[in-house]
Design an enzyme around this catalytic site. Sequence first.
Site, PDB file in Angstrom:
ATOM      1  N   CYS A 143      13.460  10.778   7.867  1.00 52.86           N
ATOM      2  CA  CYS A 143      13.266  10.339   9.255  1.00 52.86           C
ATOM      3  C   CYS A 143      14.569  10.391  10.044  1.00 52.86           C
ATOM      4  O   CYS A 143      14.566  10.638  11.240  1.00 52.86           O
ATOM      5  CB  CYS A 143      12.705   8.932   9.284  1.00 52.86           C
ATOM      6  SG  CYS A 143      13.738   7.765   8.400  1.00 52.86           S
ATOM      7  N   GLU A 175       8.413  16.608  15.610  1.00 52.60           N
ATOM      8  CA  GLU A 175       9.044  16.355  14.302  1.00 52.60           C
ATOM      9  C   GLU A 175       8.436  17.311  13.272  1.00 52.60           C
ATOM     10  O   GLU A 175       7.239  17.278  13.015  1.00 52.60           O
ATOM     11  CB  GLU A 175       8.788  14.903  13.874  1.00 52.60           C
ATOM     12  CG  GLU A 175       9.506  14.533  12.594  1.00 52.60           C
ATOM     13  CD  GLU A 175       9.155  13.136  12.076  1.00 52.60           C
ATOM     14  OE1 GLU A 175       7.983  12.763  12.113  1.00 52.60           O
ATOM     15  OE2 GLU A 175      10.084  12.448  11.621  1.00 52.60           O
ATOM     16  N   LYS A 183       0.879  -1.175   0.000  1.00 54.11           N
ATOM     17  CA  LYS A 183       0.000   0.000   0.000  1.00 54.11           C
ATOM     18  C   LYS A 183       0.915   1.224   0.000  1.00 54.11           C
ATOM     19  O   LYS A 183       1.436   1.633   1.033  1.00 54.11           O
ATOM     20  CB  LYS A 183      -0.872  -0.032   1.256  1.00 54.11           C
ATOM     21  CG  LYS A 183      -2.208   0.671   1.145  1.00 54.11           C
ATOM     22  CD  LYS A 183      -2.134   2.113   0.750  1.00 54.11           C
ATOM     23  CE  LYS A 183      -2.011   3.066   1.903  1.00 54.11           C
ATOM     24  NZ  LYS A 183      -1.833   4.470   1.484  1.00 54.11           N
ATOM     25  N   GLU A 206       8.888   1.567  11.474  1.00 50.75           N
ATOM     26  CA  GLU A 206       9.932   2.602  11.349  1.00 50.75           C
ATOM     27  C   GLU A 206       9.216   3.942  11.359  1.00 50.75           C
ATOM     28  O   GLU A 206       8.535   4.291  10.382  1.00 50.75           O
ATOM     29  CB  GLU A 206      10.717   2.415  10.045  1.00 50.75           C
ATOM     30  CG  GLU A 206      11.594   1.169  10.082  1.00 50.75           C
ATOM     31  CD  GLU A 206      12.380   0.937   8.806  1.00 50.75           C
ATOM     32  OE1 GLU A 206      12.848  -0.187   8.607  1.00 50.75           O
ATOM     33  OE2 GLU A 206      12.514   1.892   8.012  1.00 50.75           O
TER      34      GLU A 206
HETATM   35  P1  NAD Z   1       1.871   8.531   7.444  1.00 57.84           P
HETATM   36  O1  NAD Z   1       1.961   7.744   8.697  1.00 57.84           O
HETATM   37  O2  NAD Z   1       0.878   9.615   7.364  1.00 57.84           O
HETATM   38  O3  NAD Z   1       1.576   7.575   6.194  1.00 57.84           O
HETATM   39  C1  NAD Z   1       2.386   6.470   5.914  1.00 57.84           C
HETATM   40  C2  NAD Z   1       1.532   5.406   5.240  1.00 57.84           C
HETATM   41  O4  NAD Z   1       0.570   4.923   6.156  1.00 57.84           O
HETATM   42  C3  NAD Z   1       0.752   5.900   4.021  1.00 57.84           C
HETATM   43  O5  NAD Z   1       0.787   4.927   3.016  1.00 57.84           O
HETATM   44  C4  NAD Z   1      -0.645   6.066   4.583  1.00 57.84           C
HETATM   45  O6  NAD Z   1      -1.649   5.960   3.611  1.00 57.84           O
HETATM   46  C5  NAD Z   1      -0.718   4.922   5.556  1.00 57.84           C
HETATM   47  N1  NAD Z   1      -1.728   5.052   6.620  1.00 57.84           N
HETATM   48  C6  NAD Z   1      -2.232   6.178   7.164  1.00 57.84           C
HETATM   49  N2  NAD Z   1      -3.155   5.869   8.097  1.00 57.84           N
HETATM   50  C7  NAD Z   1      -3.235   4.516   8.149  1.00 57.84           C
HETATM   51  C8  NAD Z   1      -4.004   3.608   8.913  1.00 57.84           C
HETATM   52  N3  NAD Z   1      -4.896   4.001   9.836  1.00 57.84           N
HETATM   53  N4  NAD Z   1      -3.818   2.285   8.720  1.00 57.84           N
HETATM   54  C9  NAD Z   1      -2.910   1.836   7.811  1.00 57.84           C
HETATM   55  N5  NAD Z   1      -2.189   2.671   7.033  1.00 57.84           N
HETATM   56  C10 NAD Z   1      -2.329   3.990   7.210  1.00 57.84           C
HETATM   57  O7  NAD Z   1       3.351   9.052   7.168  1.00 57.84           O
HETATM   58  P2  NAD Z   1       3.835  10.050   6.015  1.00 57.84           P
HETATM   59  O8  NAD Z   1       3.347  11.406   6.349  1.00 57.84           O
HETATM   60  O9  NAD Z   1       3.504   9.440   4.696  1.00 57.84           O
HETATM   61  O10 NAD Z   1       5.427   9.971   6.188  1.00 57.84           O
HETATM   62  C11 NAD Z   1       6.160  10.780   7.029  1.00 57.84           C
HETATM   63  C12 NAD Z   1       6.513  10.064   8.319  1.00 57.84           C
HETATM   64  O11 NAD Z   1       7.223   8.868   8.038  1.00 57.84           O
HETATM   65  C13 NAD Z   1       7.434  10.873   9.217  1.00 57.84           C
HETATM   66  O12 NAD Z   1       6.986  10.818  10.540  1.00 57.84           O
HETATM   67  C14 NAD Z   1       8.784  10.165   9.091  1.00 57.84           C
HETATM   68  O13 NAD Z   1       9.649  10.327  10.173  1.00 57.84           O
HETATM   69  C15 NAD Z   1       8.356   8.753   8.908  1.00 57.84           C
HETATM   70  N6  NAD Z   1       9.428   7.959   8.283  1.00 57.84           N
HETATM   71  C16 NAD Z   1      10.152   7.094   9.080  1.00 57.84           C
HETATM   72  C17 NAD Z   1      11.196   6.364   8.541  1.00 57.84           C
HETATM   73  C18 NAD Z   1      12.020   5.445   9.411  1.00 57.84           C
HETATM   74  O14 NAD Z   1      12.791   4.661   8.873  1.00 57.84           O
HETATM   75  N7  NAD Z   1      11.904   5.499  10.731  1.00 57.84           N
HETATM   76  C19 NAD Z   1      11.514   6.495   7.194  1.00 57.84           C
HETATM   77  C20 NAD Z   1      10.759   7.385   6.411  1.00 57.84           C
HETATM   78  C21 NAD Z   1       9.705   8.100   6.976  1.00 57.84           C
END
Ligand code: NAD
Length: 503
Positions: free
Chosen positions: A298, A397, A189, A264
């Site tokens: 991240c 963040e 997804k 992550e």
């Molecule tokens: P997000 O959590 O909003 O979305 C990530 C994914 O989760 C998307 O595909 C989204 O559609 C899905 N999602 C949202 N709600 C959901 C639910 N209830 N159930 C299942 N899936 C759901 O994150 P974002 O805004 O796309 O990305 C930014 C974040 O990602 C930042 O906080 C960043 O730090 C983190 N990040 C972490 C790492 C790491 O390795 N730790 C790497 C990259 C990004």
Amino acid sequence: MLEKNKKALNKALRIFKKDGAKNTINGKLLASSSRKQYENTSPVDGKVICKVAEGNEKDIDKAAKAAMAAFKSWKDWTHQDRKKVLYKIAELIEKNAEEISVLESYDTGQAIRFTKKAAIRGAANFRYFADKIIDAPNGLSTPDKHHINFSSRSPIGPVGIITPWNAPFMLSTWKIAPALASGCTVVHKPAEDSPLTACVLARIAKEAGLPNGVWNTVHGFGETVGKALTQHDDIKAIAFVGETTTGSHIMRQGADTLKRVHFELGGKNPVFVFEDADLERALDAVIFMKYSLNGERCTSSSRLLLQDTIYNGFVKKLKKRVANIKVGNPLDPSTEIGPLIHRAHQEKVLSYAKLAKEEGAKILTGGKIPKGMDEGCYVLPTLVEGVRPEMRIGQEEVFGPFLSVFKFSTEAEAIEIANSVRYGLTAYIWSKDVGKAHRVARDVESGMVWINSQNVRHLPTPFGGVKYSGIGRDGGDYSFDFYMETKNIAVAYDTHNIPKLGK
Ligand code: NAD
């Protein structure tokens, strides 16, 4: 070069303009079962790039069933055959590197100087885990006096992989490659705001000869498609990269089906610069680790902890360099920072600049939209000093080109500031004092530490965070541990005592 990249982009976009971005289920390109589509816009110019299939629960069910059916044979492929097809995927990723980089830049706003490396890194992920397939089932031999014990690993089953928008291509390969190498099948997804390169990956997988149903992709929103994936009974584990709060939702959603989860999540990572550091190299690394990838990273070092004795000189140089970072069209090879993913995120990052002033910090540069660049979601690289741990800008963040500077005088004080946040993903330490660097590395609360270095990934090492930054580790054998089940088999030497009941 900009013109060449624009031309390559127009070519790559043709298929998306014509057919939209579709789901891939059981090897077939499909519209959503509801026929619904949503519009995907570019952060570069706000234009609609294409329509995207808006998946739903039914599509997830179809994809999960296809993944379950395909699992029955994929898990039994020999390691040579599985390796061959993963190598082919790597080869095709490299062959399509230009298409991948221009699409990724236009879809996410990430500068092409960085997205160019996405294909190289994506291919490396597939080759690395393909090479490890032969060892993946190996477990331990743990004999005792009366039994020989041995364990082996087998793939857990179909898995759900949910990825964010910041580095969608690289992160998808980072998660999917070990899953396939383990013998799992996948329902992916992708983030709703960056669906393009996920479509290219699904196309490449088919072209490489991956059997139907082994890799399925369902587009759509987290609250619907993502949620349905985390709740589906045929999906045995969820590998998730994204925000901390989403991680909590997924944990709740997956509770009824006892999902194994790997998270992550977010970060607010410290970079310590001590007075005895190589200050020139530290300066380069501080800037790179906050402003590369638009600061939407991240592992970025978003909190600079500077020793008071070197504070003024370091900040002066830092300010000059940050103000000089080139903001522009991400397809331009000279661009260092492109537009942020979408308008709402641009507004969020700008709101932190406003908050910084309200909280009594000082903006040294940036904090606003660059002149004449209102069309895209641009934000000037921002540098804020006078930040203290109790401020929100010192805790939350921002996930943009926004660096908060803290002043400290002692090692103990620096550690206290570093550990004052709820996150614990990475830390960076700059000091030539070996003992001190190791003490700080020991005491800082984070899953990964780099000493006298920016973040340089080495695929066999464990990658992951502590506290609210994640659960579990990726990389090397850690990835196989997540995507596989361990079974122990005990065989008796027929010498042990068996209690005799009812005799
Ligand atoms: P997000 O959590 O909003 O979305 C990530 C994914 O989760 C998307 O595909 C989204 O559609 C899905 N999602 C949202 N709600 C959901 C639910 N209830 N159930 C299942 N899936 C759901 O994150 P974002 O805004 O796309 O990305 C930014 C974040 O990602 C930042 O906080 C960043 O730090 C983190 N990040 C972490 C790492 C790491 O390795 N730790 C790497 C990259 C990004």
